[in-house]
Design an enzyme around this catalytic site. Structure first.
Site, PDB file in Angstrom:
ATOM      1  CG  ASP A   1     -10.060   3.149   3.214  1.00  0.00           C
ATOM      2  OD1 ASP A   1      -8.973   3.535   3.672  1.00  0.00           O
ATOM      3  OD2 ASP A   1     -10.756   2.259   3.758  1.00  0.00           O
TER       4      ASP A   1
ATOM      5  CB  SER B   1     -10.206  -0.878   2.243  1.00  0.00           C
ATOM      6  OG  SER B   1     -11.296  -0.554   3.078  1.00  0.00           O
ATOM      7  CG  HIS B   2      -9.375   2.080   7.650  1.00  0.00           C
ATOM      8  ND1 HIS B   2      -8.858   2.903   6.681  1.00  0.00           N
ATOM      9  CD2 HIS B   2      -8.938   2.577   8.831  1.00  0.00           C
ATOM     10  CE1 HIS B   2      -8.149   3.858   7.260  1.00  0.00           C
ATOM     11  NE2 HIS B   2      -8.171   3.693   8.556  1.00  0.00           N
ATOM     12  CB  SER B   3     -13.317  -2.692   5.559  1.00  0.00           C
ATOM     13  OG  SER B   3     -14.035  -3.831   5.149  1.00  0.00           O
TER      14      SER B   3
END
Lengths: 145, 219
Positions: free
Chosen positions: A69, A8-10
């Site tokens: 994602d 994920s980017h997060s």
């Protein structure tokens, strides 16, 4: 048992989702997060080197399924696979599954000892799961009215 | 004038490029805010600051030109974060796999490195010319280098031709519609805006002219 990598980017999403998916599967699933950047964990972004480390941490001959994602997560995951030797790369798969629902389903199926492509098929099918049954507007009007 | 590019010149190139990106962060952000998610400036600045830091560290040694480009690539893929990370990372990583003379590259080798980089970039991003991406800058620049090489031009002339072609390619992105990335959701509304990736890629060719066609003093 196949391994799972959640990209994920997060960092918060990847880490939190690992916890959620592992718990939903009853624990013991080989699952690793790869969220954010190595040196700036809470900056949004994806990092092929971090994804590579995650793959190696859950690697076995049974293979690894990567759930991603969006956007650069796909490119970074593809790049991480290119760093692997052929025989390892051929046993890795990037899934089209939605990240959250897919990770939970994949963890359940991985925990059951299913094979890479079967786990992926189940995860991708998570797109079709319905959460609520909607009563069509015209039916609702009649019921209420 | 030398027709080979040294490791010292390549190092100077990427330092100049990093300086340029850091100075242009706001412009890149403004361009990306118009058609993307406004993160290209900050992402590139973060990545190139890391590159600059490594290059200015006196203790960083590179075995050869391939190792140099590999190191740039690995820094970018871990520090940029957005789509530019794997894209520029792949560009330099593929360039690193092209033949060179250890600590030097001649014009044919350097041109081939850029071609390798461009091919890798296109495979990674699946973008073609006129998709309004960095390919619109890099492809004409590489083709200009190849044409200069084929007609027996010097390194300096080839680099100047690449810069000119890169500029025209970058400016052409104003007139076209985005087919890739977040900007593609805008359809025709992306017309009239210069592509941020094409802009950051232009600085590569702009800084290459000075950095690669003049000697490094202490080398």
């Amino acid at each position: 048992m196949i391994g799972l990598v959640l990209v994920s980017h997060s960092r918060l999403i990847a880490d939190g989702l690992c916890q959620l998916a592992d718990q939903m599967a009853g624990g013991g699933v080989k699952i690793a997060p790869a969220g954010g950047l190595t040196d700036d964990p809470y900056t949004l972004g994806t990092d092929a080197a971090l994804i590579l480390e995650a793959i190696e941490s859950v690697w076995s001959e049974d293979g690894v399924l990567l759930l991603v994602d969006m956007g650069s997560a796909v490119m970074s995951a593809e790049m991480a696979l290119e760093f692997l030797p052929d025989e390892q790369r051929n046993r890795c798969l990037i899934s089209n599954a939605p990240l959250v629902e897919g990770a939970i389903v994949a963890a359940l199926h991985a925990g059951m000892g299913n094979r890479l492509h079967d786990v992926n098929a189940a995860a991708e099918d998570a797109l079709n799961a319905r959460k609520v049954e909607r009563v069509p507007e015209n039916v609702k009007d009649k019921t209420c009215g | 004038m030398a027709q080979e590019i040294t490791l010292g010149q390549l190092r100077r190139w990427l330092i100049l490029y990093a300086d340029r990106i850091i100075a242009e962060e706001e412009q890149l952000t403004r361009l990306d805010a118009a058609i993307g998610d406004a993160d290209h400036g900050v992402n590139m600045r973060r990545g190139l600051e890391k590159v600059r830091e490594r290059l200015l560290d006196e203790e960083t040694q590179y075995a050869d030109v391939g190792a140099f480009f590999r190191s740039i690539a690995m820094t970018l893929i871990s520090a940029v974060g957005g789509a530019a990370g794997p894209l520029y990372g792949t560009f330099f990583l593929r360039a690193a796999t092209s033949p060179h003379n250890g600590e030097r590259v001649d014009l044919p080798q350097f041109t081939r490195m850029l071609r390798f980089g461009l091919d890798g970039l296109q495979q990674r991003g699946k973008a073609h010319i006129n998709d309004k991406t960095m390919v619109d800058t890099i492809q004409p620049a590489v083709e200009a280098m190849e044409a200069a090489l084929a007609s027996g031009q010097s390194l300096a002339v080839a680099l100047a031709a690449a810069k000119q072609a890169a500029r025209l390619g970058m400016e052409h992105t104003i007139e076209i519609r985005a087919n890739k990335g977040r900007a593609s959701y805008l359809g025709d509304r992306s017309i009239g805006h210069q592509d941020p990736g094409a802009t950051s890629a232009y600085f590569l060719f702009e800084t290459a002219v000075v950095a690669l066609s003049t000697p490094v003093p202490k080398e």
